[in-house]
Design a protein around this motif. Sequence first.
Motif, PDB file in Angstrom:
ATOM      1  N   GLU A  87     -21.134  -4.757 -15.115  1.00  0.00           N
ATOM      2  CA  GLU A  87     -20.367  -5.481 -16.121  1.00  0.00           C
ATOM      3  C   GLU A  87     -20.986  -6.852 -16.354  1.00  0.00           C
ATOM      4  O   GLU A  87     -21.203  -7.611 -15.425  1.00  0.00           O
ATOM      5  CB  GLU A  87     -18.914  -5.637 -15.683  1.00  0.00           C
ATOM      6  CG  GLU A  87     -18.152  -4.326 -15.612  1.00  0.00           C
ATOM      7  CD  GLU A  87     -16.692  -4.533 -15.267  1.00  0.00           C
ATOM      8  OE1 GLU A  87     -16.314  -5.687 -14.980  1.00  0.00           O
ATOM      9  OE2 GLU A  87     -15.938  -3.548 -15.287  1.00  0.00           O
ATOM     10  N   ASP A 103     -19.613  -8.839 -19.029  1.00  0.00           N
ATOM     11  CA  ASP A 103     -18.701  -9.249 -20.091  1.00  0.00           C
ATOM     12  C   ASP A 103     -18.495 -10.762 -20.107  1.00  0.00           C
ATOM     13  O   ASP A 103     -18.608 -11.424 -19.075  1.00  0.00           O
ATOM     14  CB  ASP A 103     -17.345  -8.564 -19.918  1.00  0.00           C
ATOM     15  CG  ASP A 103     -17.439  -7.051 -19.873  1.00  0.00           C
ATOM     16  OD1 ASP A 103     -18.407  -6.530 -20.445  1.00  0.00           O
ATOM     17  OD2 ASP A 103     -16.571  -6.419 -19.274  1.00  0.00           O
ATOM     18  N   TYR A 104     -18.207 -11.303 -21.282  1.00  0.00           N
ATOM     19  CA  TYR A 104     -17.848 -12.714 -21.456  1.00  0.00           C
ATOM     20  C   TYR A 104     -18.942 -13.694 -21.017  1.00  0.00           C
ATOM     21  O   TYR A 104     -18.675 -14.848 -20.722  1.00  0.00           O
ATOM     22  CB  TYR A 104     -16.578 -13.058 -20.654  1.00  0.00           C
ATOM     23  CG  TYR A 104     -15.356 -12.264 -20.987  1.00  0.00           C
ATOM     24  CD1 TYR A 104     -14.480 -12.678 -21.989  1.00  0.00           C
ATOM     25  CD2 TYR A 104     -15.067 -11.090 -20.309  1.00  0.00           C
ATOM     26  CE1 TYR A 104     -13.346 -11.947 -22.285  1.00  0.00           C
ATOM     27  CE2 TYR A 104     -13.931 -10.344 -20.608  1.00  0.00           C
ATOM     28  CZ  TYR A 104     -13.083 -10.786 -21.598  1.00  0.00           C
ATOM     29  OH  TYR A 104     -11.966 -10.054 -21.893  1.00  0.00           O
ATOM     30  N   SER A 124     -21.693  -2.668 -19.578  1.00  0.00           N
ATOM     31  CA  SER A 124     -20.739  -3.306 -20.481  1.00  0.00           C
ATOM     32  C   SER A 124     -21.192  -4.718 -20.842  1.00  0.00           C
ATOM     33  O   SER A 124     -21.435  -5.545 -19.966  1.00  0.00           O
ATOM     34  CB  SER A 124     -19.346  -3.366 -19.838  1.00  0.00           C
ATOM     35  OG  SER A 124     -18.421  -3.980 -20.710  1.00  0.00           O
ATOM     36  N   ALA A 134     -19.272  -6.563 -23.265  1.00  0.00           N
ATOM     37  CA  ALA A 134     -18.150  -6.943 -24.126  1.00  0.00           C
ATOM     38  C   ALA A 134     -18.092  -8.454 -24.340  1.00  0.00           C
ATOM     39  O   ALA A 134     -18.317  -9.234 -23.422  1.00  0.00           O
ATOM     40  CB  ALA A 134     -16.840  -6.462 -23.522  1.00  0.00           C
ATOM     41  N   ARG A 135     -17.813  -8.848 -25.585  1.00  0.00           N
ATOM     42  CA  ARG A 135     -17.605 -10.257 -25.955  1.00  0.00           C
ATOM     43  C   ARG A 135     -18.744 -11.157 -25.479  1.00  0.00           C
ATOM     44  O   ARG A 135     -18.547 -12.127 -24.768  1.00  0.00           O
ATOM     45  CB  ARG A 135     -16.262 -10.744 -25.413  1.00  0.00           C
ATOM     46  CG  ARG A 135     -15.070 -10.008 -26.008  1.00  0.00           C
ATOM     47  CD  ARG A 135     -13.752 -10.473 -25.410  1.00  0.00           C
ATOM     48  NE  ARG A 135     -12.619  -9.817 -26.056  1.00  0.00           N
ATOM     49  CZ  ARG A 135     -12.149  -8.622 -25.695  1.00  0.00           C
ATOM     50  NH1 ARG A 135     -12.721  -7.976 -24.685  1.00  0.00           N
ATOM     51  NH2 ARG A 135     -11.129  -8.077 -26.327  1.00  0.00           N
ATOM     52  N   ASN A 136     -19.935 -10.825 -25.907  1.00  0.00           N
ATOM     53  CA  ASN A 136     -21.110 -11.586 -25.492  1.00  0.00           C
ATOM     54  C   ASN A 136     -21.819 -12.263 -26.654  1.00  0.00           C
ATOM     55  O   ASN A 136     -22.929 -12.773 -26.479  1.00  0.00           O
ATOM     56  CB  ASN A 136     -22.095 -10.660 -24.766  1.00  0.00           C
ATOM     57  CG  ASN A 136     -22.073 -10.880 -23.266  1.00  0.00           C
ATOM     58  OD1 ASN A 136     -22.544 -11.898 -22.781  1.00  0.00           O
ATOM     59  ND2 ASN A 136     -21.505  -9.940 -22.542  1.00  0.00           N
ATOM     60  N   CYS A 180     -20.810  -0.199 -23.533  1.00  0.00           N
ATOM     61  CA  CYS A 180     -19.662  -0.873 -24.148  1.00  0.00           C
ATOM     62  C   CYS A 180     -20.117  -2.190 -24.776  1.00  0.00           C
ATOM     63  O   CYS A 180     -20.644  -3.064 -24.094  1.00  0.00           O
ATOM     64  CB  CYS A 180     -18.586  -1.137 -23.101  1.00  0.00           C
ATOM     65  SG  CYS A 180     -17.192  -2.111 -23.720  1.00  0.00           S
TER      66      CYS A 180
END
Length: 256
Positions: A115, A117-118, A144, A146-148, A172
């Motif tokens: 992961e 993410d962020y 993943s 996400a939101r990068n 993702c």
Amino acid sequence: WYQRRVHGVCNTGGLYSRLWCVWEVYCAMNDGVDILFHPRTSTELHLFGTGGKASFNPKNARCGKPASKRSADEISIRRTIGGAALLCCTMSSWTDIMEQILNRSQFTTQPNRMEADYCRLGPRGVKLVLELLAEEPSKYTKLSFARNGIDYRIAEVLAEALRHNTHLQGLCLISNQIGDAGAKALAAALRHNTTLKALDLFENEIGEGGARALAAALRHNTTLKELALQRNPIGEGGAEALDAVTAETGRHVARY
């Protein structure tokens, strides 16, 4: 901090500027913020150095160079975390603190999943993660980002990696900005990829052109089973193209 997550990447010599690192983790614990260490650097060697936990003590944990005089920050941190015990360099108290930190930390060692993410990685950060995957391609099957803040340029980097990766099964990219150009790059990669089973492009500013490209790719790719496209302005044309390929191939395409 506002994203409620702290990521730690340690080097092989143990945490650098150790007392500052401990202070950050300590504050995160008190604020209920998740503490995640990089899966490649969450071993005892990376956390404590070659000396192991025994080497991680008040005498060598500093806010700066070991030979320098204790700064006001260092004294304040020691007093706040361990009270008088740390100022007096009581080993047992220090060990107790480290055990508490480790026991309450959440390590990113989920089997086969990475992961990121962020993280606002940017092109260079994504490339570094992909290089890590290339070193041990069979270790991770799910990735993943996400939101990068991923745009079409970074999506093109990911797409190129997908062309050659033979282990990744899930990708993702929730809440990024790959747009039509990024979707088309991924669609082109899907024509070559034979292992990816799930692709999540929820909320990525993908329009009709990107949706049509992905629909066309699904006619060539027989491995991808799930495609998520909710909250993308794909328009009637894009929806029709996806509905048609869903009816033809039986794939699951989520777009509402």
